[in-house]
Structures are given as C-alpha cells and as structure tokens.
Motif scaffolding. Sequence first.
Motif, short mmCIF file in Angstrom:
data_model
loop_
_atom_site.label_atom_id
_atom_site.label_comp_id
_atom_site.label_asym_id
_atom_site.label_seq_id
_atom_site.Cartn_x
_atom_site.Cartn_y
_atom_site.Cartn_z
N ASP A 75 -13.51 -1.33 -14.17
CA ASP A 75 -14.22 -1.46 -12.91
C ASP A 75 -14.01 -2.82 -12.24
OD1 ASP A 75 -15.11 1.05 -13.48
OD2 ASP A 75 -17.08 0.41 -14.20
N GLU A 76 -13.35 -3.75 -12.95
CA GLU A 76 -13.01 -5.04 -12.35
C GLU A 76 -11.73 -4.96 -11.54
OE1 GLU A 76 -15.03 -7.66 -12.58
OE2 GLU A 76 -16.39 -6.38 -13.73
N ALA A 77 -11.04 -3.84 -11.59
CA ALA A 77 -9.78 -3.70 -10.87
C ALA A 77 -9.99 -3.84 -9.37
CB ALA A 77 -9.15 -2.34 -11.18
N ALA A 78 -8.99 -4.42 -8.71
CA ALA A 78 -9.05 -4.59 -7.26
C ALA A 78 -7.79 -3.98 -6.65
CB ALA A 78 -9.14 -6.07 -6.90
N ASP A 79 -7.84 -3.75 -5.35
CA ASP A 79 -6.66 -3.25 -4.66
C ASP A 79 -5.50 -4.23 -4.82
OD1 ASP A 79 -8.27 -1.19 -3.81
OD2 ASP A 79 -8.53 -1.97 -1.77
N GLU A 80 -4.30 -3.71 -4.97
CA GLU A 80 -3.09 -4.51 -4.97
C GLU A 80 -2.27 -4.07 -3.77
OE1 GLU A 80 -0.97 -4.96 -8.62
OE2 GLU A 80 -2.76 -4.69 -9.85
N LEU A 81 -2.11 -4.97 -2.80
CA LEU A 81 -1.51 -4.61 -1.52
C LEU A 81 -0.20 -5.34 -1.27
CD1 LEU A 81 -4.78 -4.75 0.64
CD2 LEU A 81 -3.83 -2.80 -0.61
N ASN A 82 0.77 -4.60 -0.75
CA ASN A 82 2.03 -5.16 -0.27
C ASN A 82 2.79 -5.95 -1.34
OD1 ASN A 82 1.70 -4.11 2.34
ND2 ASN A 82 0.46 -5.86 2.97
N TYR A 83 2.85 -5.40 -2.54
CA TYR A 83 3.70 -6.02 -3.57
C TYR A 83 5.05 -5.32 -3.59
CZ TYR A 83 1.97 -2.05 -6.35
OH TYR A 83 1.64 -0.79 -6.80
N VAL A 84 6.06 -6.03 -4.05
CA VAL A 84 7.41 -5.49 -4.06
C VAL A 84 7.86 -5.31 -5.50
CG1 VAL A 84 9.82 -5.89 -3.39
CG2 VAL A 84 7.97 -6.57 -1.85
N THR A 85 8.44 -4.16 -5.77
CA THR A 85 8.98 -3.88 -7.09
C THR A 85 10.30 -3.15 -6.92
OG1 THR A 85 8.47 -2.89 -9.25
CG2 THR A 85 7.79 -1.66 -7.32
N ARG A 86 10.93 -2.83 -8.05
CA ARG A 86 12.21 -2.14 -8.01
C ARG A 86 12.15 -0.93 -8.94
NH1 ARG A 86 17.23 -4.22 -6.72
NH2 ARG A 86 16.51 -6.37 -6.95
N THR A 87 12.67 0.19 -8.50
CA THR A 87 12.69 1.38 -9.34
C THR A 87 13.81 1.28 -10.36
OG1 THR A 87 14.18 2.60 -7.87
CG2 THR A 87 11.81 2.77 -7.43
N GLY A 88 13.80 2.19 -11.32
CA GLY A 88 14.84 2.16 -12.35
C GLY A 88 16.23 2.36 -11.80
N ASP A 89 16.36 3.07 -10.67
CA ASP A 89 17.69 3.28 -10.09
C ASP A 89 18.06 2.21 -9.07
OD1 ASP A 89 16.07 3.88 -7.94
OD2 ASP A 89 16.68 5.97 -7.77
N GLY A 90 17.25 1.14 -9.01
CA GLY A 90 17.63 -0.02 -8.22
C GLY A 90 17.06 -0.09 -6.82
N ARG A 91 16.27 0.90 -6.41
CA ARG A 91 15.72 0.86 -5.06
C ARG A 91 14.60 -0.16 -4.94
NH1 ARG A 91 14.65 6.86 -2.84
NH2 ARG A 91 14.33 7.38 -5.04
N LEU A 92 14.61 -0.91 -3.85
CA LEU A 92 13.58 -1.90 -3.59
C LEU A 92 12.41 -1.20 -2.90
CD1 LEU A 92 13.57 -4.95 -4.19
CD2 LEU A 92 14.13 -5.34 -1.78
N VAL A 93 11.21 -1.36 -3.46
CA VAL A 93 10.04 -0.62 -2.97
C VAL A 93 8.89 -1.58 -2.69
CG1 VAL A 93 8.34 1.17 -3.52
CG2 VAL A 93 10.72 1.44 -4.27
N LYS A 94 8.31 -1.44 -1.52
CA LYS A 94 7.09 -2.17 -1.17
C LYS A 94 5.92 -1.22 -1.35
CE LYS A 94 4.96 -4.78 2.63
NZ LYS A 94 5.12 -5.22 4.03
N SER A 95 4.92 -1.63 -2.11
CA SER A 95 3.85 -0.71 -2.51
C SER A 95 2.47 -1.30 -2.28
CB SER A 95 3.99 -0.35 -3.99
OG SER A 95 5.25 0.24 -4.27
N SER A 96 1.51 -0.40 -2.19
CA SER A 96 0.09 -0.78 -2.19
C SER A 96 -0.66 0.22 -3.07
CB SER A 96 -0.50 -0.74 -0.78
OG SER A 96 -0.02 -1.82 0.01
N ASN A 114 4.18 3.99 -1.38
CA ASN A 114 5.46 3.38 -1.75
C ASN A 114 6.43 3.53 -0.58
OD1 ASN A 114 4.66 2.90 -4.54
ND2 ASN A 114 4.83 5.10 -4.82
N LEU A 115 6.99 2.41 -0.14
CA LEU A 115 7.91 2.41 0.99
C LEU A 115 9.26 1.88 0.52
CD1 LEU A 115 8.25 2.84 4.08
CD2 LEU A 115 7.65 0.42 4.36
N ASP A 116 10.30 2.70 0.65
CA ASP A 116 11.65 2.28 0.28
C ASP A 116 12.16 1.32 1.35
OD1 ASP A 116 14.31 1.98 -0.39
OD2 ASP A 116 14.76 4.14 -0.48
#
Length: 240
Positions: A75-96, A114-116
């Motif tokens: 319950d201490e979790a908070a929203d995580e907004l506009n972070y960038v990660t990479r999928t296993g196949d190399g796509r760059l993804v901006k997520s919230s 998730n936005l490619d």
Amino acid sequence: MQGDEALERERDAIVAALTPVVEGVAATFGPLCEAVLHDYRRPEASVVAVAGSVTGREVGGAMSEIGMRVLARGDEAADELNYVTRTGDGRLVKSSTMVLRDSTGAVFGALCLNLDIGPLSQAQSLLSGLTAPGGPGGRDADSSVGVPVTTFGNDIDSVVDAIVDAHQLHGHPSWAGLDRAARLELFRSLDEHGVFAVRRSVEQIAGRLGISRASAYHYLSQARATDRAEPGPSPKGARP
C-alpha cells in the motif's frame, strides 16, 4: 467476513469500469501505444484487459518485474510516471504505471501505458541532424544507451527467471561464487522486487540457484531478519 466480500465487489467494480478505458486510450494514441489493466489479486495472470501491441501482452498474462516491484511495496506503492525502459527485443518504451486502490487505500492493481518511442526517437534524431549546424555525428550518438531492459512476459516463470538473472550476476557466475553476505543481499533484493509474492517462486529460485528449497527459505528468512534488525523504516509489501 462481509467487509472483505464488500471490498472484493468494490475492486471488481473498479476493474470492470476501467476495462473499456483500456481500448479508448490505445485507440486515441494509435498503434505505438499499448494500455494494460492489471489485477494484482492474481499475480500469475494479472492482465485482465489489454489493447495495442507494444510488449506482446495478452489477457491472462503475468505481471512484469515492474508490477512485482509495485506489489512488493504494498500500500506504500506510488504511481510511476514517464519512465523509459527497453523490451527484450530492443524496443525503447516510455511507460507509466498508475496504481489502483480501493476505498481503504489498499493497492490491488494498476493501469499501465506503454508507448513505443523508438520511431519517434529516430525521427527526432533525423530532424536534429538536418537542422543542427556543424558536421555529421551530432551530440547524442544514442540517447538510449544505458536504458534498463524490462522483461514483459505472459508467463510469470520467465519474468522471475529474468529477475534472478539480473540480480545474481554481479560479477559472480554462480551461487557458489557468492559469500554469505552476497547471498543474503541477493535474496533481499529479490524480496524487495516482489518475486516472493508469486506462488512457487521460492521453489523456482532454488532450482535456478542449485540449492534446496529449505536453503532458499532459510536465506529468505535471514534476509528479512537482517532488514528488521537494521534501523530506519523498511516498508515491505505482500508476502507468500
């Protein structure tokens, strides 16, 4: 208890209300967008609605390591907004990741977008190269270098395996190469990332490390005991 049943109905109603929102968001932002609705009451099959195809998620699929991290914070979790990660196949993804709470404030799910951004980044680089003064090369050869890889999978076992791999291999190719402090740190890190909230995860991790289930439970217990002995707050989320 009646109160628990009422809360379950409330959570079901929230999930039902958000299900059509998933389609609407993905349709609005187009083919580069994916919207995923998670119900963390079923970690191994948390995906209850999905629209778009960025990470390859399917209804009935498992949460990612990001979801496990949210679950670990409880319950201490908070929203995580506009972070960038990479999928296993190399796509760059901006997520919230936006957590879902019931009327008591308890976290029970999340709505994820998730936005490619790979094509957008390429277009930006092209425009910058055309408009920037000076010779070729540019200022940023690859702004995506160093972006962490996130495992998105419909199979919870594959997600747990990826987290174990990422946390185990800090210069030590095997469990035998870790001293006691490093072993406790491994289990502490896995616990903080929500791995042990998943059913059968202790057995799975024991098999991956080549140790007995009893040994795995022992190290997990010792890691948690060490955390409790340390000063300062150490919030913990769901436990097996």
